[in-house]
Design a protein around this motif. Structure first.
Motif: not given
Length: 97
Positions: A26-47
């Motif tokens: 959410f943004i704007n003080g939890n008023k506007n839904l932007i979307g949903y976390v559909s994938h998290i990518n954590c690489k060994f390089t730190g990215e």
């Protein structure tokens, strides 16, 4: 949703929040839904990157028919947080070697 510069900055700040798979963004003080976390990518390089989809949680393994319903994708890249966390250690380790 049309994003002005202020909204884009607010969205970009989300990369440093504690994001979880299937979580709502959410943004704007939890008023506007932007979307949903559909994938998290954590690489060994730190990215660390997060794929946010507009309609609902849609994993990369979802059938094509579900993935075609996604109209907007936001990708957030998290940089080092400059503390003793794992992302900092992995991120700065690459620049030392």
């Amino acid at each position: 949703m049309r994003n002005n510069e202020e909204a884009k900055v607010e969205i970009a700040k989300q990369q440093y929040e504690d994001l979880h798979l299937k979580g709502e963004i959410f943004i704007n003080g939890n008023k506007n839904l932007i979307g949903y976390v559909s994938h998290i990518n954590c690489k060994f390089t730190g990215e660390q990157s997060f794929i946010i989809t507009d309609s609902k949680y849609v994993p990369l393994s979802a059938p094509l028919s579900e993935r075609e319903n996604v109209k907007e994708v936001t990708v957030l890249y998290r940089g080092s947080s400059f503390d003793s966390s794992l992302d900092t250690k992995l991120g700065w380790r690459q620049s030392i070697f």
